[in-house]
Design a protein around this motif. Structure first.
Motif, PDB file in Angstrom:
ATOM      1  N   LEU A   5       0.852  -1.187   0.000  1.00  0.00           N
ATOM      2  CA  LEU A   5       0.000   0.000   0.000  1.00  0.00           C
ATOM      3  C   LEU A   5       0.888   1.238   0.000  1.00  0.00           C
ATOM      4  O   LEU A   5       1.791   1.350   0.832  1.00  0.00           O
ATOM      5  CB  LEU A   5      -0.904   0.014   1.243  1.00  0.00           C
ATOM      6  CG  LEU A   5      -1.640   1.338   1.538  1.00  0.00           C
ATOM      7  CD1 LEU A   5      -2.650   1.657   0.442  1.00  0.00           C
ATOM      8  CD2 LEU A   5      -2.295   1.289   2.912  1.00  0.00           C
ATOM      9  N   ILE A   6       0.643   2.161  -0.928  1.00  0.00           N
ATOM     10  CA  ILE A   6       1.323   3.460  -0.944  1.00  0.00           C
ATOM     11  C   ILE A   6       0.401   4.490  -0.304  1.00  0.00           C
ATOM     12  O   ILE A   6      -0.771   4.587  -0.670  1.00  0.00           O
ATOM     13  CB  ILE A   6       1.660   3.905  -2.377  1.00  0.00           C
ATOM     14  CG1 ILE A   6       2.661   2.950  -3.034  1.00  0.00           C
ATOM     15  CG2 ILE A   6       2.208   5.335  -2.393  1.00  0.00           C
ATOM     16  CD1 ILE A   6       2.896   3.249  -4.518  1.00  0.00           C
ATOM     17  N   TYR A  28       6.761  -8.066  -5.414  1.00  0.00           N
ATOM     18  CA  TYR A  28       5.877  -7.043  -4.859  1.00  0.00           C
ATOM     19  C   TYR A  28       4.677  -6.797  -5.762  1.00  0.00           C
ATOM     20  O   TYR A  28       4.806  -6.747  -6.984  1.00  0.00           O
ATOM     21  CB  TYR A  28       6.625  -5.720  -4.651  1.00  0.00           C
ATOM     22  CG  TYR A  28       7.747  -5.829  -3.646  1.00  0.00           C
ATOM     23  CD1 TYR A  28       7.473  -5.982  -2.288  1.00  0.00           C
ATOM     24  CD2 TYR A  28       9.082  -5.810  -4.054  1.00  0.00           C
ATOM     25  CE1 TYR A  28       8.494  -6.110  -1.368  1.00  0.00           C
ATOM     26  CE2 TYR A  28      10.114  -5.928  -3.142  1.00  0.00           C
ATOM     27  CZ  TYR A  28       9.819  -6.089  -1.803  1.00  0.00           C
ATOM     28  OH  TYR A  28      10.829  -6.217  -0.886  1.00  0.00           O
ATOM     29  N   GLU A  29       3.517  -6.613  -5.132  1.00  0.00           N
ATOM     30  CA  GLU A  29       2.280  -6.298  -5.844  1.00  0.00           C
ATOM     31  C   GLU A  29       1.671  -5.036  -5.241  1.00  0.00           C
ATOM     32  O   GLU A  29       1.404  -4.986  -4.037  1.00  0.00           O
ATOM     33  CB  GLU A  29       1.290  -7.451  -5.726  1.00  0.00           C
ATOM     34  CG  GLU A  29      -0.077  -7.156  -6.348  1.00  0.00           C
ATOM     35  CD  GLU A  29      -1.113  -8.211  -6.038  1.00  0.00           C
ATOM     36  OE1 GLU A  29      -2.274  -8.038  -6.464  1.00  0.00           O
ATOM     37  OE2 GLU A  29      -0.770  -9.203  -5.346  1.00  0.00           O
ATOM     38  N   LEU A  30       1.459  -4.008  -6.074  1.00  0.00           N
ATOM     39  CA  LEU A  30       0.813  -2.794  -5.591  1.00  0.00           C
ATOM     40  C   LEU A  30      -0.684  -3.040  -5.510  1.00  0.00           C
ATOM     41  O   LEU A  30      -1.348  -3.269  -6.521  1.00  0.00           O
ATOM     42  CB  LEU A  30       1.109  -1.622  -6.531  1.00  0.00           C
ATOM     43  CG  LEU A  30       0.423  -0.301  -6.157  1.00  0.00           C
ATOM     44  CD1 LEU A  30       0.835   0.154  -4.768  1.00  0.00           C
ATOM     45  CD2 LEU A  30       0.722   0.778  -7.194  1.00  0.00           C
ATOM     46  N   LEU A  42      -8.009   1.477   7.580  1.00  0.00           N
ATOM     47  CA  LEU A  42      -9.144   0.797   6.960  1.00  0.00           C
ATOM     48  C   LEU A  42      -8.700  -0.024   5.757  1.00  0.00           C
ATOM     49  O   LEU A  42      -9.111  -1.189   5.594  1.00  0.00           O
ATOM     50  CB  LEU A  42     -10.189   1.824   6.533  1.00  0.00           C
ATOM     51  CG  LEU A  42     -11.447   1.271   5.839  1.00  0.00           C
ATOM     52  CD1 LEU A  42     -12.203   0.342   6.789  1.00  0.00           C
ATOM     53  CD2 LEU A  42     -12.347   2.409   5.374  1.00  0.00           C
ATOM     54  N   VAL A  43      -7.844   0.553   4.921  1.00  0.00           N
ATOM     55  CA  VAL A  43      -7.368  -0.152   3.723  1.00  0.00           C
ATOM     56  C   VAL A  43      -6.545  -1.373   4.118  1.00  0.00           C
ATOM     57  O   VAL A  43      -6.664  -2.440   3.511  1.00  0.00           O
ATOM     58  CB  VAL A  43      -6.547   0.793   2.830  1.00  0.00           C
ATOM     59  CG1 VAL A  43      -5.950   0.028   1.646  1.00  0.00           C
ATOM     60  CG2 VAL A  43      -7.412   1.942   2.329  1.00  0.00           C
ATOM     61  N   CYS A  44      -5.715  -1.221   5.142  1.00  0.00           N
ATOM     62  CA  CYS A  44      -4.886  -2.348   5.579  1.00  0.00           C
ATOM     63  C   CYS A  44      -5.740  -3.543   5.989  1.00  0.00           C
ATOM     64  O   CYS A  44      -5.415  -4.696   5.668  1.00  0.00           O
ATOM     65  CB  CYS A  44      -3.995  -1.920   6.746  1.00  0.00           C
ATOM     66  SG  CYS A  44      -2.565  -0.933   6.276  1.00  0.00           S
ATOM     67  N   ASP A  50       0.528  -6.230   3.312  1.00  0.00           N
ATOM     68  CA  ASP A  50       1.711  -6.751   4.001  1.00  0.00           C
ATOM     69  C   ASP A  50       2.725  -5.658   4.322  1.00  0.00           C
ATOM     70  O   ASP A  50       3.430  -5.733   5.332  1.00  0.00           O
ATOM     71  CB  ASP A  50       2.413  -7.806   3.132  1.00  0.00           C
ATOM     72  CG  ASP A  50       1.517  -8.971   2.791  1.00  0.00           C
ATOM     73  OD1 ASP A  50       0.935  -9.551   3.723  1.00  0.00           O
ATOM     74  OD2 ASP A  50       1.397  -9.292   1.590  1.00  0.00           O
ATOM     75  N   LEU A  51       2.808  -4.655   3.427  1.00  0.00           N
ATOM     76  CA  LEU A  51       3.843  -3.620   3.547  1.00  0.00           C
ATOM     77  C   LEU A  51       3.240  -2.267   3.179  1.00  0.00           C
ATOM     78  O   LEU A  51       2.557  -2.143   2.162  1.00  0.00           O
ATOM     79  CB  LEU A  51       5.012  -3.941   2.608  1.00  0.00           C
ATOM     80  CG  LEU A  51       6.137  -2.904   2.509  1.00  0.00           C
ATOM     81  CD1 LEU A  51       6.884  -2.799   3.842  1.00  0.00           C
ATOM     82  CD2 LEU A  51       7.109  -3.279   1.384  1.00  0.00           C
TER      83      LEU A  51
END
Length: 210
Positions: A5-6, A28-30, A42-44, A50-51
């Motif tokens: 997550l950015i 890695y997957e965005l 909330l998004v997490c 994971d990161l």
């Protein structure tokens, strides 16, 4: 595959981070890219992150440090890299207190972001020993004493000498003495000029919102 997550409100930074993640698409997957730190928790939870690449100061002046602390309390297994264009040493201290795995100064680090991500995911992490030494008027931040740095940080957050004294548990006259010493080192005449220098140089974070 590590799901990323950015959290950053600068479009150019988002683009650069996306590019870094794509360059390491084998691991890695965005998953998402948001501009508000307040939405990160909330998004997490909703998207199995994971990161997190967490900017310290996001849209609406929301604090990435506050968001990171909330994530760590709710989802301690999620790993966090704090990122910032500011060089406030107090931010580095706060990140260490919170317990994030890594801290990356966007404009000053000698290590690439993907390497920081790899080290973070592999339980090594990356935490600079100190903030970069940045010019402040006629001096640099490292030439201030630790107490002077703390006074400068609180000046931006509190402005009022009385509030600074209360926050640091010292006398107002002591705050004025430290400010006078900073003025002499920096080459300015008053706290207004000092505030402008600090903010122009991105030495101190703006006052945070929860």
């Amino acid at each position: 595959m590590t799901r990323v997550l950015i959290v950053d409100d600068e479009r150019n930074i988002q683009k650069a981070f996306r590019s870094d993640i794509m360059s390491a698409s084998d691991r890695y997957e965005l998953v998402d890219c948001i501009v508000n730190a307040a939405d990160a928790l909330l998004v997490c939870g909703a998207k199995n992150i994971d990161l997190v690449l967490m900017d310290i100061n996001t849209a609406n002046n929301e604090s990435g440090l506050v968001a990171a602390e909330n994530i760590k309390k709710r989802y301690p297994g999620i790993k966090i890299i704090m990122t910032t264009s500011y060089t406030d040493p107090e931010a580095l201290k706060e990140a260490q207190r919170i317990g994030v795995e890594s801290f990356w100064f966007k404009d000053y680090s000698n290590i690439e972001l993907v390497e920081v991500m790899d080290r973070t995911v592999n339980a090594d992490g990356y935490m600079p020993e100190e903030a970069p030494d940045v010019k402040l008027g006629e001096t640099t931040i490292h030439r201030l004493t630790d107490t002077e740095k703390e006074v400068l940080h609180n000046l931006v957050e509190c402005v009022s000498i009385k509030r600074i004294a209360e926050k640091m548990f010292i006398e107002e006259t002591t705050v004025k003495t430290h400010l006078k010493s900073i003025y002499n080192k920096v080459g300015c005449n008053n706290k207004t000029e000092l505030l402008l220098l600090a903010m122009q140089s991105k030495l101190v974070l703006p006052p945070k919102r929860q």
